[in-house]
Scaffold this active site. Structure first.
Site, PDB file in Angstrom:
ATOM      1  N   GLY A 133     -28.715 -36.053  27.938  1.00 42.82           N
ATOM      2  CA  GLY A 133     -29.224 -35.333  26.775  1.00 42.82           C
ATOM      3  C   GLY A 133     -30.135 -36.226  25.958  1.00 42.82           C
ATOM      4  CG  ASP A 182     -34.791 -12.774  41.443  1.00 43.01           C
ATOM      5  OD1 ASP A 182     -34.706 -13.500  42.455  1.00 43.01           O
ATOM      6  OD2 ASP A 182     -35.307 -13.135  40.379  1.00 43.01           O
ATOM      7  CG  HIS A 200     -30.677 -38.508  35.061  1.00 48.74           C
ATOM      8  ND1 HIS A 200     -30.109 -37.453  34.380  1.00 48.74           N
ATOM      9  CD2 HIS A 200     -31.162 -39.348  34.112  1.00 48.74           C
ATOM     10  CE1 HIS A 200     -30.269 -37.642  33.075  1.00 48.74           C
ATOM     11  NE2 HIS A 200     -30.901 -38.780  32.886  1.00 48.74           N
ATOM     12  CE  LYS A 234     -37.073 -16.374  42.816  1.00 50.70           C
ATOM     13  NZ  LYS A 234     -37.296 -15.268  41.870  1.00 50.70           N
ATOM     14  CD  GLU A 237     -28.795 -35.376  36.926  1.00 54.03           C
ATOM     15  OE1 GLU A 237     -28.200 -36.360  37.404  1.00 54.03           O
ATOM     16  OE2 GLU A 237     -28.991 -35.233  35.703  1.00 54.03           O
ATOM     17  CB  CYS A 295     -27.961 -40.133  31.257  1.00 54.88           C
ATOM     18  SG  CYS A 295     -29.301 -40.870  30.290  1.00 54.88           S
ATOM     19  CE1 TYR A 296     -25.937 -38.775  23.119  1.00 52.06           C
ATOM     20  CE2 TYR A 296     -24.448 -37.087  23.946  1.00 52.06           C
ATOM     21  CZ  TYR A 296     -24.922 -37.857  22.902  1.00 52.06           C
ATOM     22  OH  TYR A 296     -24.375 -37.731  21.648  1.00 52.06           O
ATOM     23  CB  SER A 324     -39.865  -5.641  40.903  1.00 52.84           C
ATOM     24  OG  SER A 324     -39.276  -6.786  41.498  1.00 52.84           O
TER      25      SER A 324
END
Ligand code: XMP
Length: 537
Positions: A76, A251, A193, A393, A195, A103-104, A247
């Site tokens: 953060g 999704d 990080h 997604k 990730e 991290c934070y 559409s």
């Protein structure tokens, strides 16, 4: 694409956490506002672990009820030494579960448990290296003692004194306590990080935390999700009727096919054709859903209505609002014609429902009022069916493949609700839409032929409201210019320009100018996001 600024109503979370996770192991990620918190969830899901992201302000009771197997504290932008900076809820430590601070998250964990964090002396941003000084469960089998490993850092503060029970296991130039471990409490902290892909072994470290430390089985797969979600839809809907605004995008398409598999003819899809789709798209939607999947589908050609209302409109926001309003009107008309329904299906994705913490603590500015086809207002008084609300997604695409959907739909680039209208700066006319459709088709055809489609997040042409002079054969031309746009991105929030070879761009430009009447000049947009946006309006 899923957009946090969209006005789509957000339904409450499923009644219980057990229900959402289908009885699988759960990890809770508490968000302190990092730009990359979502990536933690993606990495965990990739290794078969169900997880949710909640704001750090989540109550102790809510955390307890979720029954996670472990908790991850995200990074953060704050500094623990600032007065009002965020802290992890007390339940995080009272529950006696494994905790990983990133991290934070590492800094606040240390500050809360009696360590010391120092501000602002050793900033490290971007690529850095950690030296592994000792072994621990987090690095087991991934990083050996004595190795020097690449990581991605983004910090100004650093931990300088460990709380009792912790020991250092890795050090970097800017962070003497870059990896720390408290083996008995199963608390771990990393300054970098894990990730992001720029920490090459980061996913393996996270897997060690979830699988080895927390004991997650990693059995959350798309096959399991499909079966559980079908059961959940049946239980929710019963004998009720469901309508779904289709559409043609990934999704709503995947949501429709999944719901159809669950309840068959109780589902009716409504495809509002605003006449602003890409070339051949409407035909493909009809062929896929009606012919291949046998889904009841109402096709309403409303292009005259939309194009009529857009006559003389040049302001991008007015365009967006006009299209959004008409879409709802037409949808309501069509749903009344079929006698209404009890439920409205929406392809809402997880990024829409994450209660993210804004870095500034305040609401974010509206850059564009997004209009999601299928994102209908709450006053329609139908209950919502949102079978994708726990998915990202890429997971929706995986589910679509699992359901046997064609790659042309599942792998398709995102397309905005207002369609080609926001790719025609200035007034939109039917003629301009047709010109743009042809240019867009040529561009995408060349991209597919070059095998680049899947490497690109979104690629499209924009028809510019300028005419320029050219020469063709022996004659002068005075036609419109078009711009090509192609970007890479992971979520549409930021984007980089796709670096085509100039030979490729020349080939596309050549074809467009030769094949598309009305365009005599082609430019390539090299603006990243920020400062640009992906769409032009
Ligand atoms: P921008 O242009 O804001 O777009 O950088 C980010 C992503 O969102 C898509 N987009 C939309 N999607 N309704 C949608 O469903 C909209 O009104 C809309 N406007 C932009 C855009 O195509 C990109 O993927």
């Amino acid at each position: 694409m899923a957009d946090p600024t969209a006005t789509t109503p957000v339904t409450p979370a499923p009644a219980s956490a057990q229900e959402a996770a289908g009885g699988h192991d759960r990890i809770l990620i508490l968000d302190f506002g990092s730009q990359v918190t979502q990536l933690i969830a993606r990495r965990l899901r990739e290794s078969g672990v169900y997880c949710e992201i909640w704001p750090f302000t989540a109550s102790d009771d809510r955390i307890r009820d979720f029954q996670p197997r472990g908790i991850i504290l995200s990074g953060g932008p704050a500094s623990v030494n600032e007065g009002e900076s965020p802290r992890a809820p007390q339940a995080v430590f009272d529950l006696k579960l494994p905790v990983l601070g990133i991290c934070y998250g590492q800094q606040t964990m240390c500050a809360q448990l009696g360590g010391l964090v120092e501000s602002g002396h050793h900033r490290e941003f971007g690529r850095a290296f950690v030296e592994i000084t000792d072994g621990c469960a987090l690095t087991q089998g991934v990083w050996e003692k004595g190795a020097r490993e690449q990581v991605w850092m983004s910090h100004g503060d650093r931990v300088t004194r460990l709380p009792e029970g912790f020991r250092p296991v890795g050090v970097s130039e800017g962070a003497p306590l870059a990896i720390i471990a408290d083996d008995s409490r199963h608390y771990y902290g990393v300054q970098f990080h894990p990730e992001v892909v720029h920490t090459p072994h980061g996913a393996a470290l996270l897997r060690n935390f979830t699988h080895a430390v927390c004991g997650c089985k990693g059995d959350w797969t798309m096959g399991a999700f499909r079966a559980e979600e079908i059961a959940r839809i049946r239980a929710q809907v019963g004998a009720g009727r469901v309508i779904c605004g289709l559409s043609g995008g990934v999704d709503s398409s995947v949501a429709a096919v999944l719901i159809h598999e669950a309840i068959g003819d109780q589902l009716t899809c409504i495809y509002v054709d605003h006449g602003l789709m890409r070339a051949g798209e409407t035909e493909q939607v009809l062929a896929t859903f009606r012919d291949r999947f046998n889904i009841k589908l109402v096709h309403r050609d409303a292009s005259d209505l939309f194009l009529g209302a857009l006559k003389g409109v040049t302001d991008p926001e007015v365009k967006r609002k006009t299209i959004g309003r008409l879409f709802i009107e037409v949808f309501e008309e069509e749903q009344a014609k079929i006698g209404g329904a009890d439920f409205l299906a929406q392809g809402t994705l997880y990024p829409d429902v994450i209660e993210s913490v804004s870095a500034t603590g305040g609401p974010s500015v509206t850059i564009k009022s997004h209009h999601n086809v299928g994102g209908l207002p709450e006053n329609m008084r139908m209950k919502l069916v949102e079978p994708l609300r726990e998915l990202f997604k890429d997971e929706v695409r995986a589910l679509g493949r699992e359901l046997g959907m064609p790659e042309a739909i599942v792998g398709r680039h995102p397309f905005p609700g207002p369609g080609l209208a926001i790719r025609i700066p200035g007034e939109v006319t039917r003629e301009k839409v047709q010109i743009l459709q042809q240019a867009d088709l040529v561009f995408l055809e060349e991209i597919r032929n070059a095998g680049l489609y899947d490497a690109i997040w979104q690629a499209f042409a924009v028809l510019l409201p300028v005419r320029t002079v050219g020469v063709m054969g022996d004659g002068r031309t005075y036609d419109q210019a078009c711009a090509l746009r192609a970007v890479t991105s992971t979520d549409g929030m930021t984007a980089d320009v796709y670096p085509f070879e100039i030979a490729f761009l020349s080939r596309v430009a050549n074809r467009i100018v030769n094949e598309v009447r009305g365009i005599n000049r082609v430019a390539y947009d090299v603006t990243s996001k920020p400062p640009g946006t992906i769409e032009w309006e």
